[in-house]
Enzyme design. Structure first.
Site, PDB file in Angstrom:
ATOM      1  N   HIS A 147       0.596  -1.044   0.200  1.00  0.00           N
ATOM      2  CA  HIS A 147      -0.046   0.059   0.031  1.00  0.00           C
ATOM      3  C   HIS A 147       0.887   1.619   0.032  1.00  0.00           C
ATOM      4  O   HIS A 147       0.651   2.133  -1.041  1.00  0.00           O
ATOM      5  CB  HIS A 147      -0.623   0.121   1.235  1.00  0.00           C
ATOM      6  CG  HIS A 147      -1.954  -1.175   1.436  1.00  0.00           C
ATOM      7  ND1 HIS A 147      -2.896  -1.503   0.537  1.00  0.00           N
ATOM      8  CD2 HIS A 147      -1.373  -2.250   2.319  1.00  0.00           C
ATOM      9  CE1 HIS A 147      -3.543  -1.888   1.062  1.00  0.00           C
ATOM     10  NE2 HIS A 147      -2.802  -2.721   1.921  1.00  0.00           N
ATOM     11  N   ASP A 148       1.678   1.906   1.541  1.00  0.00           N
ATOM     12  CA  ASP A 148       2.326   2.833   1.414  1.00  0.00           C
ATOM     13  C   ASP A 148       3.435   2.801   0.470  1.00  0.00           C
ATOM     14  O   ASP A 148       3.718   4.340   0.016  1.00  0.00           O
ATOM     15  CB  ASP A 148       2.606   2.456   2.869  1.00  0.00           C
ATOM     16  CG  ASP A 148       1.931   2.753   4.040  1.00  0.00           C
ATOM     17  OD1 ASP A 148       1.585   1.971   4.953  1.00  0.00           O
ATOM     18  OD2 ASP A 148       0.704   3.192   3.399  1.00  0.00           O
TER      19      ASP A 148
HETATM   20  O1  RIB Z   1      -5.218   0.520   4.251  1.00  0.00           O
HETATM   21  C1  RIB Z   1      -3.507   0.165   4.147  1.00  0.00           C
HETATM   22  C2  RIB Z   1      -2.770   1.512   5.547  1.00  0.00           C
HETATM   23  O2  RIB Z   1      -3.107   1.060   6.311  1.00  0.00           O
HETATM   24  C3  RIB Z   1      -1.096   1.066   5.189  1.00  0.00           C
HETATM   25  O3  RIB Z   1      -0.940   2.880   5.443  1.00  0.00           O
HETATM   26  C4  RIB Z   1      -1.661  -0.156   6.809  1.00  0.00           C
HETATM   27  O4  RIB Z   1       0.423   0.802   6.666  1.00  0.00           O
HETATM   28  C5  RIB Z   1      -1.723   0.479   7.539  1.00  0.00           C
HETATM   29  O5  RIB Z   1      -1.661   1.727   7.504  1.00  0.00           O
HETATM   30 CA    CA Z   2       0.377   3.007   6.934  1.00  0.00          CA
END
Ligand code: RIB
Ligand code: CA
Length: 315
Positions: free
Chosen positions: A244-245
Site C-alpha cells: 500500500h504505502d
Molecule cells: O489500508 C492500508 C493502510 O493501513 C496502510 O497505510 C497500512 O500501513 C495501514 O496503515
Molecule cells: Ca501505513
C-alpha cells in the site's frame, strides 16, 4: 523523472508496508526524504516511532529527523487497529532490539508546519497512516495548504470495498474527522487507495530475491514481512501482500505509474452506522468537475513499480 530528487515529508504509522515505503524513499536517488513523522495506527505511536528510527539506523541515515505525533484520533478513545496484520510490534513480531536513535522532540504537527515555511513550494507531503497529524498541523497553521507543493496520501477506497470495515480503508477509518479536514484544506491532493494498492502485491519469490541480495534493507524487509504475508495468505489464500504505502510513495515520485485517475469531490462519511470512514467520491459522469478536491487514482502500474522497488532495495 526530473533530474532533481522529489523532496518528501513522510507521516507514517510504521508497520510493514510503511517500512517498504520508507526504505525505498531512503535508498532511491530520485527521492530526498527531508523528514519523517509518526502517528498511531497500525500500532501505538511510540512503537511506530521506534520502528521508524530503526529504519534510519539500518540504512545509516541518522541525520533525518523523526517527530512523534498523535497517539489517538481527533475524536474518540485511544485505540489501534490491532496486531492482526503487522504484528504486536508493527514489524511482524520480529521483536528487534530498540533503536539507539531518538525522536527529535518536536511534535509531528510542529515539524510539518515548520518545514512548510522553511521550504515553501518545495515539499511533497506523503501521509501513509491516519491523517491526525496533518489535521493538527492545518489547525496550527492553515497556510501550510498553500506552502506544500502537493499531498500524495495512501488512503481511501473509491470503487472497491474497504479493509478496516466493509466500507472504509484503514487510514481513513482510524480518523475520519481528520481525513475530512485534510480533503477540505484546499491543497492539491492525490489519493492512492485500495483500488490500486491491492493490486500491487509482493510475493514470496521476490522476498527470497531480496533476502538473497543480502542488502540491509532487503534482509530487513524479508524478516518483517513473513508474518504480514501469512496474515494475507490466511485471508486471501495466496502468499502475497499489499505494498500500500510503497506504491503511494512511488506515485508521488513518478506520475507515469498512474494509468487512470479522476479529479473529483471526495468527502468522508462521519456518521454512517455501517459506513463511517468511507471515502465518498463523486465519480458520476455528470459530477461538476470544478468542485473536485482530489485526484483519485483508479488504475496504476503496480508491476512496474515493484520492479523499480526491487532494484532499489537489492542494490
Ligand atoms: O489500508 C492500508 C493502510 O493501513 C496502510 O497505510 C497500512 O500501513 C495501514 O496503515
Ligand atoms: Ca501505513
Amino acid at each position: 523523472m526530473s533530474a532533481e530528487p522529489t523532496r518528501v515529508v513522510i507521516d507514517c504509522d510504521t508497520g510493514v508496508d510503511d517500512a517498504m515505503a520508507i526504505l525505498y524513499g531512503l535508498l532511491s536517488p530520485e527521492i530526498d526524504v527531508v523528514a519523517l513523522s509518526t502517528v498511531w495506527g497500525n500500532i501505538w505511536v511510540e512503537t511506530c516511532t521506534a520502528n521508524t528510527l530503526r529504519l534510519l539506523e539500518i540504512v545509516g541515515r541518522p541525520d533525518i529527523p523523526v517527530a512523534e505525533g498523535a497517539g489517538k484520533p481527533l475524536v474518540g478513545p485511544k485505540w489501534r487497529l490491532g496486531d492482526g496484520v503487522h504484528g504486536a510490534d508493527g514489524q511482524g513480531n520480529t521483536n528487534l532490539p530498540p533503536p539507539k536513535l531518538r525522536a527529535s522532540g518536536e511534535t509531528a504537527a510542529e515539524q510539518i508546519v515548520r518545514l512548510a515555511h522553511e521550504r515553501p513550494g518545495e515539499l511533497v507531503l506523503v501521509p501513509i497512516g491516519p491523517l491526525t497529524n496533518i489535521a493538527v498541523a492545518l489547525a496550527l497553521d492553515p497556510e501550510i495548504a498553500s506552502l506544500y507543493r502537493e499531498v500524495v496520501l495512501m488512503g481511501g477506497n473509491f470503487l472497491v470495498p474497504g479493509n478496516a470495515s466493509r466500507w472504509a480503508e484503514a487510514n481513513i477509518w482510524h480518523d475520519p474527522e481528520a481525513a475530512q479536514i485534510v480533503f477540505d484544506a484546499g491543497w492539491p491532493i492525490t489519493a492512492v487507495g485500495l483500488d490500486v494498492t491491492l493490486k500491487c502485491m509482493l510475493d514470496q519469490p521476490k522476498l527470497e530475491r531480496l533476502r538473497a541480495s543480502g542488502t540491509p534493507a532487503g534482509v530487513h524487509i524479508d524478516r518483517i514481512t513473513d508474518y504480514y504475508l501469512t496474515r494475507y495468505e490466511a485471508r486471501r489464500g495466496r502468499r502475497e501482500c499489499a505494498m500500500h504505502d510503497a506504491l503511494a510513495l512511488g506515485i508521488a515520485v513518478d506520475r507515469t505509474l498512474i494509468l487512470n485517475q479522476r479529479r473529483c469531490r471526495v468527502d468522508v462519511e462521519l456518521n454512517g452506522t455501517h459506513t463511517r470512514g468511507m471515502t465518498a467520491a463523486d465519480l458520476r459522469i455528470w459530477a461538476p468537475v470544478d468542485q473536485g478536491n482530489a485526484n483519485v487514482v483508479l488504475e496504476a502500474d503496480g508491476a512496474r513499480f515493484i520492479d523499480r522497488w526491487m532494484e532499489i532495495l537489492s542494490r
